[in-house]
Design an enzyme around this catalytic site. Structure first.
Site, PDB file in Angstrom:
ATOM      1  N   SER A 144     113.966  -7.415   6.259  1.00 14.09           N
ATOM      2  CA  SER A 144     112.573  -7.858   6.290  1.00 14.09           C
ATOM      3  C   SER A 144     112.025  -7.582   7.687  1.00 14.09           C
ATOM      4  O   SER A 144     112.793  -7.572   8.665  1.00 14.09           O
ATOM      5  CB  SER A 144     112.526  -9.363   6.021  1.00 14.09           C
ATOM      6  OG  SER A 144     111.278  -9.891   6.413  1.00 14.09           O
ATOM      7  N   TYR A 157     115.011 -17.605   8.157  1.00 14.61           N
ATOM      8  CA  TYR A 157     114.982 -16.387   7.338  1.00 14.61           C
ATOM      9  C   TYR A 157     115.201 -15.152   8.229  1.00 14.61           C
ATOM     10  O   TYR A 157     115.991 -14.259   7.897  1.00 14.61           O
ATOM     11  CB  TYR A 157     113.634 -16.324   6.615  1.00 14.61           C
ATOM     12  CG  TYR A 157     113.408 -15.115   5.745  1.00 14.61           C
ATOM     13  CD1 TYR A 157     114.039 -15.002   4.507  1.00 14.61           C
ATOM     14  CD2 TYR A 157     112.536 -14.103   6.138  1.00 14.61           C
ATOM     15  CE1 TYR A 157     113.810 -13.894   3.693  1.00 14.61           C
ATOM     16  CE2 TYR A 157     112.299 -13.001   5.331  1.00 14.61           C
ATOM     17  CZ  TYR A 157     112.935 -12.900   4.113  1.00 14.61           C
ATOM     18  OH  TYR A 157     112.702 -11.794   3.305  1.00 14.61           O
TER      19      TYR A 157
HETATM   20  P1  NDP Z   1     112.298 -12.941  -5.471  1.00  9.67           P
HETATM   21  O1  NDP Z   1     112.361 -14.354  -5.036  1.00  9.67           O
HETATM   22  O2  NDP Z   1     111.224 -12.490  -6.380  1.00  9.67           O
HETATM   23  O3  NDP Z   1     113.698 -12.532  -6.134  1.00  9.67           O
HETATM   24  C1  NDP Z   1     114.906 -12.896  -5.508  1.00  9.67           C
HETATM   25  C2  NDP Z   1     116.061 -12.454  -6.363  1.00  9.67           C
HETATM   26  O4  NDP Z   1     117.275 -12.927  -5.736  1.00  9.67           O
HETATM   27  C3  NDP Z   1     116.006 -13.045  -7.758  1.00  9.67           C
HETATM   28  O5  NDP Z   1     116.424 -12.093  -8.713  1.00  9.67           O
HETATM   29  C4  NDP Z   1     117.003 -14.189  -7.676  1.00  9.67           C
HETATM   30  O6  NDP Z   1     117.612 -14.383  -8.933  1.00  9.67           O
HETATM   31  C5  NDP Z   1     118.029 -13.647  -6.684  1.00  9.67           C
HETATM   32  N1  NDP Z   1     118.776 -14.747  -6.061  1.00  9.67           N
HETATM   33  C6  NDP Z   1     118.295 -15.703  -5.235  1.00  9.67           C
HETATM   34  N2  NDP Z   1     119.248 -16.601  -4.955  1.00  9.67           N
HETATM   35  C7  NDP Z   1     120.369 -16.196  -5.627  1.00  9.67           C
HETATM   36  C8  NDP Z   1     121.684 -16.717  -5.770  1.00  9.67           C
HETATM   37  N3  NDP Z   1     122.063 -17.863  -5.160  1.00  9.67           N
HETATM   38  N4  NDP Z   1     122.581 -16.046  -6.533  1.00  9.67           N
HETATM   39  C9  NDP Z   1     122.221 -14.923  -7.176  1.00  9.67           C
HETATM   40  N5  NDP Z   1     120.992 -14.367  -7.078  1.00  9.67           N
HETATM   41  C10 NDP Z   1     120.076 -15.010  -6.327  1.00  9.67           C
HETATM   42  O7  NDP Z   1     112.327 -12.053  -4.131  1.00  9.67           O
HETATM   43  P2  NDP Z   1     111.722 -10.607  -3.778  1.00  9.67           P
HETATM   44  O8  NDP Z   1     111.859  -9.710  -4.918  1.00  9.67           O
HETATM   45  O9  NDP Z   1     110.442 -10.821  -3.125  1.00  9.67           O
HETATM   46  O10 NDP Z   1     112.744 -10.192  -2.622  1.00  9.67           O
HETATM   47  C11 NDP Z   1     113.811  -9.274  -2.786  1.00  9.67           C
HETATM   48  C12 NDP Z   1     114.419  -9.009  -1.419  1.00  9.67           C
HETATM   49  O11 NDP Z   1     113.438  -8.442  -0.554  1.00  9.67           O
HETATM   50  C13 NDP Z   1     114.898 -10.282  -0.723  1.00  9.67           C
HETATM   51  O12 NDP Z   1     116.105 -10.006  -0.038  1.00  9.67           O
HETATM   52  C14 NDP Z   1     113.775 -10.596   0.253  1.00  9.67           C
HETATM   53  O13 NDP Z   1     114.257 -11.332   1.353  1.00  9.67           O
HETATM   54  C15 NDP Z   1     113.320  -9.205   0.639  1.00  9.67           C
HETATM   55  N6  NDP Z   1     111.939  -9.130   1.139  1.00  9.67           N
HETATM   56  C16 NDP Z   1     110.882  -9.461   0.326  1.00  9.67           C
HETATM   57  C17 NDP Z   1     109.586  -9.377   0.813  1.00  9.67           C
HETATM   58  C18 NDP Z   1     108.381  -9.719  -0.030  1.00  9.67           C
HETATM   59  O14 NDP Z   1     107.257  -9.698   0.479  1.00  9.67           O
HETATM   60  N7  NDP Z   1     108.542 -10.020  -1.292  1.00  9.67           N
HETATM   61  C19 NDP Z   1     109.302  -8.921   2.190  1.00  9.67           C
HETATM   62  C20 NDP Z   1     110.481  -8.615   2.955  1.00  9.67           C
HETATM   63  C21 NDP Z   1     111.745  -8.708   2.427  1.00  9.67           C
HETATM   64  P3  NDP Z   1     117.937 -15.808  -9.614  1.00  9.67           P
HETATM   65  O15 NDP Z   1     116.971 -16.821  -9.077  1.00  9.67           O
HETATM   66  O16 NDP Z   1     117.818 -15.489 -11.057  1.00  9.67           O
HETATM   67  O17 NDP Z   1     119.359 -16.061  -9.198  1.00  9.67           O
END
Ligand code: NDP
Length: 246
Positions: A144, A157
């Protein structure tokens, strides 16, 4: 359409929604068999339906990434079934809390480190030997802009993402003389649930969709990638050298 990942095996974490869902779907459209990991079975099943109806295939792995031995078992299961892994996308992550550092609860700090950092390390440990068995292994780890911006209240974060980038840079140096290429990605602000949690007042329509962002990330899985140990900036659509300011 020529499929760039025909017969490849790709593991995507956080595939139940957001950016990971779209990456998984697009990798499958390129011909990869996708191993889709997350906790939410409904999201994984929806992905599976979409992939299948487009003619692709997936294996669903409902797993909480706080389950370290589950991660170890996953590596063993991939080894038994396929004997290798071609693409690894460490995309799952959580925001934790936006808060002054001194106000973060210990359990929130520990859980966020567990999911974002410890699980990423443990996944790398589990799949590194499998990626080395691929002709062109590719590792993609979601970071990020927060890792570099040092914004107030984003410390937890930011620290997790900086730690992931450090792991990837060392991993790249360890595998420099192999076909494996591993890079971090800054997707930039994207229209997802996590972004909504961080910025509830923002109009999501001003942000690129997860599908658009995923389309820029998927080429990092292709065998013509030569860069390793770099940060790919989606908005700039290019790799940044660590000597370049992010
Ligand atoms: P979301 O919150 O939409 O999705 C996160 C995903 O991670 C979900 O599929 C969730 O699945 C999974 N996840 C979270 N916790 C767990 C866990 N304990 N075990 C297994 N799976 C887990 O996030 P984004 O799509 O926005 O983000 C994707 C990546 O991009 C992340 O690493 C985020 O930090 C990074 N990012 C995002 C930005 C943005 O603006 N959106 C900007 C910069 C970086 P479930 O809950 O079903 O387990």
């Amino acid at each position: 359409m020529t499929q760039r990942l025909k017969d490849k095996i790709a593991l995507v974490t956080g595939a139940s929604r957001g950016i990971g869902y779209q990456i998984a779907k697009q990798l499958a459209a390129e011909g990869a068999h996708v191993i889709a990991l997350a906790r939410t079975v409904g999201g994984l099943e929806e992905l599976d339906d979409e992939i299948k109806s487009a003619g692709g295939s997936a294996t669903l792995v409902p797993l909480d990434l706080t389950d370290g031995s589950g991660i170890d078992r996953l590596g063993g299961a991939i080894h038994e079934r396929w004997g290798r892994l071609d693409v690894f996308v460490a995309n799952a992550g959580m925001l934790g809390v936006l808060s002054p550092i001194g106000h973060i609860e210990a359990k929130t700090f520990a859980l966020t480190m567990e999911v974002n950092v410890n699980a990423t390390w443990r996944l790398i440990r589990s799949v590194d030997p499998l990626l080395r068995k691929s002709e062109a292994g590719r590792g993609i780890v979601m970071s990020s802009g927060a890792a570099h911006s040092a914004k107030a209240y984003w410390g937890l974060y930011a620290a997790t993402k900086a730690a992931c980038e450090a792991l990837v840079r060392s991993w790249a140096n360890e595998t420099m003389n192999t076909p494996l290429r591993v890079n971090s990605v800054n997707p930039g602000a994207t229209r997802t649930a996590m972004r909504k949690l961080a910025m509830p007042g923002e109009d999501p329509k001003t942000l690129p969709t997860a599908r658009e962002v995923a389309a820029k990330i998927v080429p990092l899985a292709f065998s013509d990638v030569t860069e390793t140990g770099k940060l790919f900036d989606v908005r700039q659509n290019r790799f940044l050298d660590y000597r370049d300011p992010a």
